[in-house]
Design an enzyme around this catalytic site. Structure first.
Site, PDB file in Angstrom:
ATOM      1  N   SER A 281       0.800  -1.225   0.000  1.00  0.00           N
ATOM      2  CA  SER A 281       0.000   0.000   0.000  1.00  0.00           C
ATOM      3  C   SER A 281       0.831   1.273   0.000  1.00  0.00           C
ATOM      4  CB  SER A 281      -0.962   0.016   1.185  1.00  0.00           C
ATOM      5  OG  SER A 281      -0.257   0.219   2.391  1.00  0.00           O
TER       6      SER A 281
ATOM      7  N   LYS B  40       0.863   4.412   6.753  1.00  0.00           N
ATOM      8  CA  LYS B  40       0.257   5.288   5.741  1.00  0.00           C
ATOM      9  C   LYS B  40       0.875   6.678   5.833  1.00  0.00           C
ATOM     10  CE  LYS B  40      -2.782   2.081   4.794  1.00  0.00           C
ATOM     11  NZ  LYS B  40      -2.496   1.183   3.723  1.00  0.00           N
TER      12      LYS B  40
END
Length: 183
Positions: free
Chosen positions: A37, A78
């Site tokens: 990701s 993230k």
């Protein structure tokens, strides 16, 4: 004489263990990246150093890479896109925060590959489309993975509480050929 030397060694070992435990628990922790990701910034199985020291809302800045508790069993890594009070919008593959255009240079390579195919790398959206809120709430963050087409992030899980932040990623240290300070 032997007893004194033996206790000196035991004392040195205990101090080293306590220091290592304290540093690893409260200051720096090695983390293994799990998943894609954050590609291309972070690759699956890379090892990073996580700075855990004194993480408060004032210590988190836009575009920092953070690790947070997503579930009881799983931590996510993230990039911080929105801070408390921000309105987030993507239009035509461009990030707008509070109406101001922001450059995301860490996405340039990926965006250019999608531009060649006449596709957007980050689909258009407004914060309220995913969260129902017009601005990021107090003590919350809006986070996204750099691999915008393959990331479970605030677009799916909503904003995250600053209390869930474990730390900021500072350094890739493994594999050696990929060592870099993260910005």
């Amino acid at each position: 004489m032997k007893n004194k030397e033996f206790f000196s060694w035991i004392k040195a070992i205990v101090i080293a263990v306590v220091l290592a435990f304290t540093i690893r628990t409260y200051i720096f922790t090695p983390i293994v990246v799990d998943g894609e990701s954050m590609m291309p910034t972070l690759k699956n199985h890379e090892r990073i150093i996580l700075n855990k020291f004194g993480i408060k809302i004032n210590d988190i800045h836009r575009f920092d890479i953070v690790v947070f508790h997503a579930t009881k069993e799983k931590d996510y890594i993230k990039r911080v896109i929105g801070l408390p009070g921000d309105h987030i919008e993507y239009r035509n593959d461009t990030l707008y925060i509070n109406g101001e255009k922001y450059e995301e240079s860490y996405l340039n390579k990926s965006k250019s590959e999608y531009e060649k195919m006449n596709q957007l790398y980050t689909f258009d959206f407004k914060l309220e489309d995913y969260t129902g809120e017009e601005i990021v709430p107090a003590n919350e963050l809006f986070v996204m993975g750099d691999n915008r087409r393959n990331s479970l992030d605030s677009r799916e899980i909503g904003t995250i509480s600053i209390d869930e932040i474990k730390g900021k990623a500072n350094l890739v240290f493994w594999p050696i050929k990929d060592i870099e300070i993260l910005r």
